[in-house]
Design a protein around this motif. Structure first.
Motif, PDB file in Angstrom:
ATOM      1  N   ALA A  40     -11.294   1.343 -89.628  1.00 50.15           N
ATOM      2  CA  ALA A  40     -11.932   0.876 -88.400  1.00 50.15           C
ATOM      3  C   ALA A  40     -12.238   2.100 -87.551  1.00 50.15           C
ATOM      4  O   ALA A  40     -11.581   3.135 -87.678  1.00 50.15           O
ATOM      5  CB  ALA A  40     -11.009  -0.070 -87.644  1.00 50.15           C
ATOM      6  N   LEU A  41     -13.233   1.973 -86.709  1.00 45.38           N
ATOM      7  CA  LEU A  41     -13.546   3.086 -85.820  1.00 45.38           C
ATOM      8  C   LEU A  41     -12.546   3.165 -84.680  1.00 45.38           C
ATOM      9  O   LEU A  41     -11.979   4.199 -84.400  1.00 45.38           O
ATOM     10  CB  LEU A  41     -14.969   2.947 -85.276  1.00 45.38           C
ATOM     11  N   GLU A  42     -12.348   2.063 -84.003  1.00 42.52           N
ATOM     12  CA  GLU A  42     -11.397   2.052 -82.893  1.00 42.52           C
ATOM     13  C   GLU A  42     -10.979   0.609 -82.625  1.00 42.52           C
ATOM     14  O   GLU A  42     -11.793  -0.216 -82.240  1.00 42.52           O
ATOM     15  CB  GLU A  42     -12.050   2.633 -81.640  1.00 42.52           C
ATOM     16  N   VAL A  43      -9.717   0.309 -82.861  1.00 42.17           N
ATOM     17  CA  VAL A  43      -9.181  -1.028 -82.602  1.00 42.17           C
ATOM     18  C   VAL A  43      -7.837  -0.893 -81.914  1.00 42.17           C
ATOM     19  O   VAL A  43      -7.150   0.117 -82.038  1.00 42.17           O
ATOM     20  CB  VAL A  43      -9.014  -1.855 -83.900  1.00 42.17           C
ATOM     21  N   THR A  44      -7.468  -1.933 -81.212  1.00 45.94           N
ATOM     22  CA  THR A  44      -6.179  -1.915 -80.529  1.00 45.94           C
ATOM     23  C   THR A  44      -5.073  -2.272 -81.516  1.00 45.94           C
ATOM     24  O   THR A  44      -5.319  -2.835 -82.581  1.00 45.94           O
ATOM     25  CB  THR A  44      -6.152  -2.931 -79.373  1.00 45.94           C
ATOM     26  N   GLU A  45      -3.861  -1.943 -81.136  1.00 43.82           N
ATOM     27  CA  GLU A  45      -2.707  -2.295 -81.959  1.00 43.82           C
ATOM     28  C   GLU A  45      -2.593  -3.810 -82.081  1.00 43.82           C
ATOM     29  O   GLU A  45      -2.250  -4.333 -83.147  1.00 43.82           O
ATOM     30  CB  GLU A  45      -1.437  -1.714 -81.331  1.00 43.82           C
TER      31      GLU A  45
END
Length: 79
Positions: A40-45
């Motif tokens: 993923a490029l940028e995801v939250t925990e």
């Protein structure tokens, strides 16, 4: 499994993959997750944890279906 605009898609088509925020391959047993691979490029925990939860639930449904089919009995061997 992929996440597309805040909607989880199990077993996506190749056409759905370019629109995903997260792409995960998950292998699970009835009781636990055995392997996770993805990107993923940028995801939250929280999103990553939700992805694992959704994926495990999906795997459990498939395992339950397999167990039901096995309970019906095995086919005779071909001669």
């Amino acid at each position: 499994m992929v996440a597309c605009k805040e909607k989880w898609i199990l077993n996506p088509t190749f056409q759905q993959l370019p629109y995903s925020d997260m792409d995960i391959v998950l292998a699970a047993s009835k009781d636990s997750i055995m392997m996770v691979e993805g990107g993923a490029l940028e995801v939250t925990e929280a999103d990553a944890l939700e992805a694992l939860t959704v994926g495990q639930r999906g795997a459990q449904e498939l395992i339950q279906l397999q167990e039901e089919l096995l309970a019906q009995g095995r086919a005779e061997k071909m001669k």
